[in-house]
Design a protein around this motif. Structure first.
Motif, mmCIF file in Angstrom:
data_model
loop_
_atom_site.group_PDB
_atom_site.id
_atom_site.type_symbol
_atom_site.label_atom_id
_atom_site.label_comp_id
_atom_site.label_asym_id
_atom_site.label_seq_id
_atom_site.Cartn_x
_atom_site.Cartn_y
_atom_site.Cartn_z
ATOM 1 N N GLU A 3 65.323 36.842 -34.408
ATOM 2 C CA GLU A 3 64.384 36.461 -35.464
ATOM 3 C C GLU A 3 63.291 37.510 -35.622
ATOM 4 N N LEU A 4 62.987 37.824 -36.862
ATOM 5 C CA LEU A 4 61.817 38.634 -37.204
ATOM 6 C C LEU A 4 60.893 37.745 -38.012
ATOM 7 N N LEU A 5 59.784 37.357 -37.417
ATOM 8 C CA LEU A 5 58.806 36.497 -38.075
ATOM 9 C C LEU A 5 57.659 37.368 -38.560
ATOM 10 N N VAL A 6 57.532 37.477 -39.879
ATOM 11 C CA VAL A 6 56.488 38.321 -40.471
ATOM 12 C C VAL A 6 55.409 37.420 -41.056
ATOM 13 N N ILE A 7 54.195 37.576 -40.579
ATOM 14 C CA ILE A 7 53.071 36.745 -41.015
ATOM 15 C C ILE A 7 52.068 37.609 -41.761
ATOM 16 N N ARG A 8 51.659 37.141 -42.930
ATOM 17 C CA ARG A 8 50.607 37.851 -43.659
ATOM 18 C C ARG A 8 49.278 37.640 -42.927
ATOM 19 N N ILE A 177 52.298 34.937 -51.975
ATOM 20 C CA ILE A 177 52.218 34.843 -50.515
ATOM 21 C C ILE A 177 50.821 34.420 -50.059
ATOM 22 N N LYS A 178 50.775 33.337 -49.313
ATOM 23 C CA LYS A 178 49.527 32.764 -48.836
ATOM 24 C C LYS A 178 49.051 33.482 -47.565
ATOM 25 N N ASN A 179 47.779 33.419 -47.321
ATOM 26 C CA ASN A 179 47.245 34.003 -46.084
ATOM 27 C C ASN A 179 47.814 33.274 -44.870
ATOM 28 N N THR A 180 48.306 34.043 -43.921
ATOM 29 C CA THR A 180 48.972 33.613 -42.678
ATOM 30 C C THR A 180 50.273 32.848 -42.931
ATOM 31 N N ALA A 181 50.844 32.979 -44.135
ATOM 32 C CA ALA A 181 52.163 32.385 -44.390
ATOM 33 C C ALA A 181 53.222 33.096 -43.552
ATOM 34 N N MET A 182 54.251 32.359 -43.182
ATOM 35 C CA MET A 182 55.316 32.872 -42.334
ATOM 36 C C MET A 182 56.578 33.114 -43.156
ATOM 37 N N THR A 183 57.113 34.316 -43.057
ATOM 38 C CA THR A 183 58.391 34.660 -43.668
ATOM 39 C C THR A 183 59.321 35.107 -42.551
ATOM 40 N N ARG A 184 60.468 34.464 -42.476
ATOM 41 C CA ARG A 184 61.360 34.662 -41.329
ATOM 42 C C ARG A 184 62.678 35.304 -41.775
ATOM 43 N N PHE A 185 63.080 36.331 -41.041
ATOM 44 C CA PHE A 185 64.350 36.995 -41.268
ATOM 45 C C PHE A 185 65.207 36.872 -40.004
ATOM 46 N N MET A 186 66.512 36.910 -40.186
ATOM 47 C CA MET A 186 67.443 36.952 -39.066
ATOM 48 C C MET A 186 68.108 38.323 -39.056
ATOM 49 N N PHE A 187 68.291 38.884 -37.862
ATOM 50 C CA PHE A 187 68.900 40.206 -37.803
ATOM 51 C C PHE A 187 69.809 40.349 -36.585
ATOM 52 N N SER A 188 70.815 41.197 -36.764
ATOM 53 C CA SER A 188 71.730 41.562 -35.682
ATOM 54 C C SER A 188 72.385 42.873 -36.086
ATOM 55 N N ASN A 198 57.349 32.355 -47.016
ATOM 56 C CA ASN A 198 56.009 31.900 -47.405
ATOM 57 C C ASN A 198 55.683 30.494 -46.905
ATOM 58 N N ALA A 199 56.099 30.179 -45.696
ATOM 59 C CA ALA A 199 55.900 28.832 -45.143
ATOM 60 C C ALA A 199 54.534 28.705 -44.476
ATOM 61 N N THR A 200 53.861 27.581 -44.724
ATOM 62 C CA THR A 200 52.562 27.325 -44.094
ATOM 63 C C THR A 200 52.504 25.894 -43.538
#
Length: 215
Positions: A3-8, A177-188, A198-200
């Motif tokens: 998981e790559l969790l990118v937070i603004r 995109i909201k402040n401190t919103a979470m956007t999650r990617f999956m990688f391999s 953009n989850a809060t």
């Protein structure tokens, strides 16, 4: 899959001389998203930020120690783009009116994408290339949970590319995109896909709903 969790970053100092400083609300937002990650036992194996103060301070207010840095996670310089587009004669309304500011931001980025003006310190092509390099840096790892603190334009670009969308979609996502919103990617390996945007959930209780902001 990892998981790559990118937070603004949290709310910065909109309208102030130095935007690159978290507001009091920005620190509270960061504390809230950090508390949520601990509540759900989401423990990162790797921490990465851009080099901007608002990004580093968001990570700190979340309760984490200093992470690695990659300048590819830094936001594009909107002030520089405005100066280039308007040749230094920026309309007063742009800085004084919030609605005009974001309308001009959208129009300016679209023109930047089309190379419709000269003089910017960074081309849109260079921005795309450094964001891609930052993504590869963050995912070139054995870590299973990577936490990144970045900015709206970068997250919009990463999401747009993951979706295979056209370049205009980057800015349409950026503005949501909201402040401190979470956007999650999956990688391999070379596989990289969007899982959540953009989850809060840390603002979904009545007590924390007042923390929501977009700028």
């Amino acid at each position: 899959m990892a998981e790559l969790l990118v937070i603004r970053h949290g709310q910065a100092s909109f309208g102030q001389d130095n935007y690159d400083v978290l507001s009091e609300l920005g620190h509270r937002q960061a504390e809230a998203v950090g508390a949520l990650l601990r509540e759900i036992n989401w423990v990162p194996d790797r921490l990465v930020t851009g080099t901007l103060k608002r990004q580093r301070d968001t990570l700190s207010s979340m309760g984490f120690s200093k992470g690695e840095e990659h300048s590819g996670f830094n936001e594009y310089d909107f002030g520089d783009l405005l100066n280039a587009r308007f040749k230094g004669d920026i309309p007063d309304l742009v800085s004084g009116d919030r609605r005009a500011h974001f309308r001009t931001l959208r129009e300016t980025v679209f023109e930047w994408q089309d190379a419709a003006f000269e003089g910017a310190s960074e081309t849109y092509k260079a921005f795309c290339e450094r964001v891609e390099a930052a993504q590869k840096f963050a995912t070139d790892t054995d870590a299973k949970r990577v936490l990144v603190i970045s900015s709206g334009g970068v997250i919009g670009q990463m999401t747009s590319v993951a979706l295979g969308a056209d370049k205009r979609h980057m800015m349409n996502l950026n503005l949501q995109i909201k402040n401190t919103a979470m956007t999650r990617f999956m990688f391999s390996g070379p596989s990289f896909s969007l899982h959540e945007f953009n989850a809060t959930p840390h603002f979904m209780s009545q007590a924390r709903s007042e923390l929501l902001s977009y700028s």
